[in-house]
Design an enzyme around this catalytic site. Structure first.
Site, PDB file in Angstrom:
ATOM      1  N   THR A   1       0.901  -1.290  -0.049  1.00  0.00           N
ATOM      2  CA  THR A   1      -0.144   0.031   0.032  1.00  0.00           C
ATOM      3  C   THR A   1       0.866   1.249   0.078  1.00  0.00           C
ATOM      4  OG1 THR A   1      -1.804  -1.149   1.008  1.00  0.00           O
ATOM      5  CG2 THR A   1      -1.662   1.190   1.416  1.00  0.00           C
TER       6      THR A   1
ATOM      7  N   CYS B   1      32.285   5.487  10.937  1.00  0.00           N
ATOM      8  CA  CYS B   1      32.266   4.117  11.089  1.00  0.00           C
ATOM      9  C   CYS B   1      31.109   3.557  10.956  1.00  0.00           C
ATOM     10  CB  CYS B   1      33.285   3.719  11.898  1.00  0.00           C
ATOM     11  SG  CYS B   1      33.397   4.563  13.663  1.00  0.00           S
TER      12      CYS B   1
END
Ligand code: PLP
Length: 396
Positions: free
Chosen positions: A240, A327
């Site tokens: 949807t 990182c």
């Protein structure tokens, strides 16, 4: 010096704009119909989805039928790459060309495909962060299924010669996809004129909400279905529709692409002032070509400091920036993008990205240029790496 709040991390994400929010709200409150329902509430939702598709198409120089809504840039990249791989494998083509410094949405997808029988060539980038189209040409083989090269790099902002690369791909009969998540709204894009077969974009980089994206797929190219289920997105991506988010994306892309040159004229001199000001510090370098870069991006390595410490101290001073060595995987490896430019690990670790828009004023630039040298001086004073450097000793 009075403390300010400066958001200089628009490459990470952007604030939802007022006009986007205003456009979305009715679809939460009163226009909440399911776009597949046949009564008026549903038909209105469907109409809103299609109006937004037209806006996205217009912004890219595409036809509305070539636009598929997705949940994000990563999903668009995954669909384009894995979908093409599946399609072309049936023709015996199991080779992909990409670059070493793509976003992980591309690199982890190609790595996945390598584990499933595909071969991937990673073309290098120059020390200025630019891809040589000749390298792409040389990498293409008889069995190449796809070339996927990012439009603009997310860390260093360099803009790649997309049209030339697309022309090479067409000459060789190879499909071409570009991850334009960082480029849309900052550079002029016309997918038909530029010969782009597939293009990924993401809403949250252009002041729409997080969790909405789109994939442009050139007419005639039929990718395998991404999500099986209902008939949404012409049966290719079931589920949807997220009507408010789709509406927001349409408004956001229309707004982002309407005055690209004017925005660049405001942002570029401020960006250049930041570059010149920060480069006055000793042992600093600009990462990426100075001119062939996004108007708001600067990425600078500052030797003798840790990027993360710099970010924390900038944050204490109200400045939101990002580190080239962020990182994402939880490891302490420096950024693959900065390493691809040939930077040493220690230098790559001390990098900072600022990505500004027009709301960062000249006074904000002054403020940043006051804060950064002070912070760098403090960090260097505490840094054993800097101490060794100053004594002329090698550091790791
Ligand atoms: N590609 C590039 C170049 C990006 O910068 C990003 C996000 O930072 C993505 C893909 C992923 O987009 P999203 O966050 O919408 O999944």
């Amino acid at each position: 010096m009075e403390k300010r709040f400066i958001y200089a991390d628009n490459a990470a994400t952007t604030a939802v704009s007022e006009e986007v929010l205003e456009a979305m709200l009715p679809y939460f409150r009163t226009g909440y119909g399911n776009a597949s329902s046949i009564y008026k509430l549903g038909r209105d939702a469907q109409k809103a989805v299609e109006t937004s598709r037209e806006k996205v198409a217009k912004a890219l120089g595409a036809d509305p039928r070539e636009i598929y809504f997705t949940s994000c840039g990563s999903e668009s990249d995954n669909w384009a790459i894995k979908g093409t791989a599946e399609l072309m494998a049936k023709k015996g083509k199991k080779h992909i060309v990409t670059s070493v410094f793509e976003h992980h949405a591309v690199l982890h997808t190609t790595e996945y495909l390598e584990k499933h029988g595909f071969e991937v060539t990673y073309v290098p980038v120059s020390d200025k962060g630019l891809i040589d189209p000749q390298d792409v040409k040389n990498a293409i083989r008889e069995d190449t299924a796809l070339v996927t090269i990012m439009y603009a790099n997310n860390e260093i902002g360099t803009i790649q010669p997309i049209e030339e690369i697309a022309a090479i791909c067409h000459e060789k009969g190879v499909l071409f996809h570009t991850d334009a998540v960082q480029a849309v709204g900052h550079v002029d894009i016309d997918v038909h004129r530029q010969g782009i077969d597939m293009l990924s974009l993401s809403g949250h980089k252009i002041h729409a909400q997080k969790g909405i994206g789109a994939l442009y797929v050139r007419k005639g190219l039929i990718l395998p279905n991404l999500i099986h289920g209902g008939g949404q997105e012409r049966g290719k991506r079931a589920g949807t529709e997220n009507v408010p988010a789709i509406v927001g994306l349409g408004v956001a892309i229309e707004s982002a692409t309407k005055n690209i040159a004017e925005k660049a004229a405001v942002i570029t001199p401020r960006r250049n002032r930041l570059i010149d000001g920060i480069l006055k510090l000793p042992y600093t370098r600009l990462n990426g070509d100075r001119d062939k870069r996004l108007p708001g991006n600067l990425n600078i390595s500052i030797e003798g400091i840790e990027g993360e410490s710099l970010l924390l101290m900038l944050d204490m001073n109200g400045i939101c920036a990002s580190s080239g060595s962020a990182c994402t995987s939880g490891s302490l490896d420096p950024s693959h993008v900065l390493l691809s430019l040939g930077l040493e690990h220690a230098v790559a670790h001390g990098s900072m990205r600022l990505s500004i828009e027009e709301d960062v004023t000249d006074e904000d630039v002054d403020y940043i240029l006051e804060v950064v040298p002070k912070v760098v001086e403090r960090l260097r004073a505490m840094s054993p790496v800097w101490e060794k450097m100053m004594k002329g000793q090698k550091y790791e």
